[in-house]
Scaffold this motif. Sequence first.
Motif, PDB file in Angstrom:
ATOM      1  N   UNK A   4       0.849  -1.186   0.000  1.00 46.17           N
ATOM      2  CA  UNK A   4       0.000   0.000   0.000  1.00 46.17           C
ATOM      3  C   UNK A   4       0.884   1.235   0.000  1.00 46.17           C
ATOM      4  N   UNK A   5       0.363   2.329  -0.532  1.00 51.41           N
ATOM      5  CA  UNK A   5       1.140   3.565  -0.535  1.00 51.41           C
ATOM      6  C   UNK A   5       0.212   4.745  -0.323  1.00 51.41           C
ATOM      7  N   UNK A   6       0.805   5.852   0.024  1.00 52.17           N
ATOM      8  CA  UNK A   6       0.075   7.097   0.185  1.00 52.17           C
ATOM      9  C   UNK A   6       0.656   8.083  -0.798  1.00 52.17           C
ATOM     10  N   UNK A   7      -0.206   8.717  -1.566  1.00 52.32           N
ATOM     11  CA  UNK A   7       0.251   9.726  -2.515  1.00 52.32           C
ATOM     12  C   UNK A   7      -0.452  11.026  -2.183  1.00 52.32           C
ATOM     13  N   UNK A   8       0.318  12.062  -2.016  1.00 53.28           N
ATOM     14  CA  UNK A   8      -0.175  13.378  -1.647  1.00 53.28           C
ATOM     15  C   UNK A   8      -0.060  14.297  -2.841  1.00 53.28           C
ATOM     16  N   UNK A   9      -1.163  14.912  -3.219  1.00 51.38           N
ATOM     17  CA  UNK A   9      -1.138  15.869  -4.317  1.00 51.38           C
ATOM     18  C   UNK A   9      -1.711  17.176  -3.807  1.00 51.38           C
ATOM     19  N   UNK A  10      -0.895  18.199  -3.805  1.00 56.53           N
ATOM     20  CA  UNK A  10      -1.338  19.542  -3.463  1.00 56.53           C
ATOM     21  C   UNK A  10      -1.106  20.390  -4.705  1.00 56.53           C
ATOM     22  N   UNK A  11      -2.089  21.153  -5.062  1.00 52.86           N
ATOM     23  CA  UNK A  11      -2.030  21.840  -6.344  1.00 52.86           C
ATOM     24  C   UNK A  11      -1.218  23.122  -6.256  1.00 52.86           C
ATOM     25  N   UNK A  68      -9.724  14.243   0.398  1.00 54.91           N
ATOM     26  CA  UNK A  68      -9.704  15.536  -0.269  1.00 54.91           C
ATOM     27  C   UNK A  68      -9.974  16.643   0.744  1.00 54.91           C
ATOM     28  N   UNK A  69      -9.029  17.555   0.880  1.00 53.30           N
ATOM     29  CA  UNK A  69      -9.186  18.745   1.715  1.00 53.30           C
ATOM     30  C   UNK A  69      -9.347  19.905   0.739  1.00 53.30           C
ATOM     31  N   UNK A  70     -10.494  20.582   0.779  1.00 56.90           N
ATOM     32  CA  UNK A  70     -10.792  21.597  -0.225  1.00 56.90           C
ATOM     33  C   UNK A  70     -11.363  22.847   0.447  1.00 56.90           C
ATOM     34  N   UNK A  71     -10.780  24.014   0.112  1.00 56.63           N
ATOM     35  CA  UNK A  71     -11.350  25.290   0.551  1.00 56.63           C
ATOM     36  C   UNK A  71     -12.440  25.676  -0.432  1.00 56.63           C
ATOM     37  N   UNK A  72     -13.628  25.947   0.079  1.00 54.48           N
ATOM     38  CA  UNK A  72     -14.761  26.300  -0.781  1.00 54.48           C
ATOM     39  C   UNK A  72     -15.784  27.081   0.038  1.00 54.48           C
ATOM     40  N   UNK A  73     -16.738  27.659  -0.663  1.00 58.75           N
ATOM     41  CA  UNK A  73     -17.771  28.428   0.027  1.00 58.75           C
ATOM     42  C   UNK A  73     -18.954  27.556   0.449  1.00 58.75           C
ATOM     43  N   UNK A  74     -19.037  26.338  -0.103  1.00 60.54           N
ATOM     44  CA  UNK A  74     -20.140  25.427   0.244  1.00 60.54           C
ATOM     45  C   UNK A  74     -19.699  23.982   0.028  1.00 60.54           C
ATOM     46  N   UNK A  75     -20.459  23.073   0.608  1.00 57.11           N
ATOM     47  CA  UNK A  75     -20.177  21.648   0.411  1.00 57.11           C
ATOM     48  C   UNK A  75     -20.308  21.284  -1.062  1.00 57.11           C
ATOM     49  N   UNK A 102     -17.741  20.251   6.652  1.00 49.00           N
ATOM     50  CA  UNK A 102     -16.804  21.275   7.110  1.00 49.00           C
ATOM     51  C   UNK A 102     -15.875  20.688   8.161  1.00 49.00           C
ATOM     52  N   UNK A 103     -14.636  21.107   8.141  1.00 47.97           N
ATOM     53  CA  UNK A 103     -13.671  20.622   9.118  1.00 47.97           C
ATOM     54  C   UNK A 103     -12.798  21.788   9.561  1.00 47.97           C
ATOM     55  N   UNK A 104     -12.154  21.621  10.687  1.00 48.20           N
ATOM     56  CA  UNK A 104     -11.232  22.656  11.162  1.00 48.20           C
ATOM     57  C   UNK A 104      -9.953  21.990  11.647  1.00 48.20           C
ATOM     58  N   UNK A 105      -8.939  22.780  11.835  1.00 56.53           N
ATOM     59  CA  UNK A 105      -7.644  22.252  12.257  1.00 56.53           C
ATOM     60  C   UNK A 105      -7.743  21.541  13.603  1.00 56.53           C
ATOM     61  N   UNK A 111      -0.447  14.258  13.275  1.00 55.80           N
ATOM     62  CA  UNK A 111       0.526  15.123  12.604  1.00 55.80           C
ATOM     63  C   UNK A 111       0.359  15.116  11.082  1.00 55.80           C
ATOM     64  N   UNK A 112       0.154  13.943  10.478  1.00 56.33           N
ATOM     65  CA  UNK A 112      -0.012  13.890   9.027  1.00 56.33           C
ATOM     66  C   UNK A 112      -1.286  14.610   8.593  1.00 56.33           C
ATOM     67  N   UNK A 113      -2.388  14.350   9.316  1.00 56.29           N
ATOM     68  CA  UNK A 113      -3.657  15.007   8.992  1.00 56.29           C
ATOM     69  C   UNK A 113      -3.483  16.516   9.052  1.00 56.29           C
ATOM     70  N   UNK A 114      -2.800  17.022  10.072  1.00 59.89           N
ATOM     71  CA  UNK A 114      -2.576  18.460  10.216  1.00 59.89           C
ATOM     72  C   UNK A 114      -1.710  19.004   9.079  1.00 59.89           C
ATOM     73  N   UNK A 115      -0.719  18.222   8.636  1.00 60.76           N
ATOM     74  CA  UNK A 115       0.117  18.629   7.501  1.00 60.76           C
ATOM     75  C   UNK A 115      -0.742  18.801   6.248  1.00 60.76           C
ATOM     76  N   UNK A 116      -1.622  17.839   5.999  1.00 67.99           N
ATOM     77  CA  UNK A 116      -2.487  17.900   4.821  1.00 67.99           C
ATOM     78  C   UNK A 116      -3.466  19.070   4.926  1.00 67.99           C
ATOM     79  N   UNK A 117      -4.036  19.270   6.099  1.00 71.21           N
ATOM     80  CA  UNK A 117      -4.955  20.382   6.328  1.00 71.21           C
ATOM     81  C   UNK A 117      -4.233  21.706   6.052  1.00 71.21           C
TER      82      UNK A 117
END
Length: 143
Positions: A4-11, A68-75, A102-105, A111-117
């Motif tokens: 298994x692997x984890x792939x992180x993509x940040x645009x 997927x962590x996404x900044x947006x104005x609505x769901x 919706x989620x918050x820090x 630690x990994x979740x916070x890095x992605x956030x």
Amino acid sequence: MSTDSVRLICKHSARSTMGRTTHAATASLVFPTGTAYPMSRMFFIQYEVRPLPEHESYAEIGGAFANCFVLAVSAGQAEELALRHLAEIHWEVVSVEDPALPTSRSDSSDAEWLEWYDEAARHGDCYVFHQWPNEPQEDDAVH
């Protein structure tokens, strides 16, 4: 040893760290001139996805859970942005595991979740793929 692997993509930019790859370009929200700018919120969505034949690792990857962590104005907008990005990088959505919430820090101390956030907060979005190999997985067929 797990395959298994984890792939992180940040645009935002291309780099590779600790087996994770980040790349693409910053996303932005565009509003007509003279309109009020709505406040963006962070949304978390999880999809089960599988690679399309055009995906660069189609033969090796059987599927993934895409966080997927996404900044947006609505769901709805968060889902639209996430689905568009997944399609652009050649993933097909199999199912919605967790709908846009919706989620918050402060929702996690991992630690990994916070890095992605934090990546998503800086750049507009962040996609983390927990992948499995292209072989049968607990009664599942491969593509």
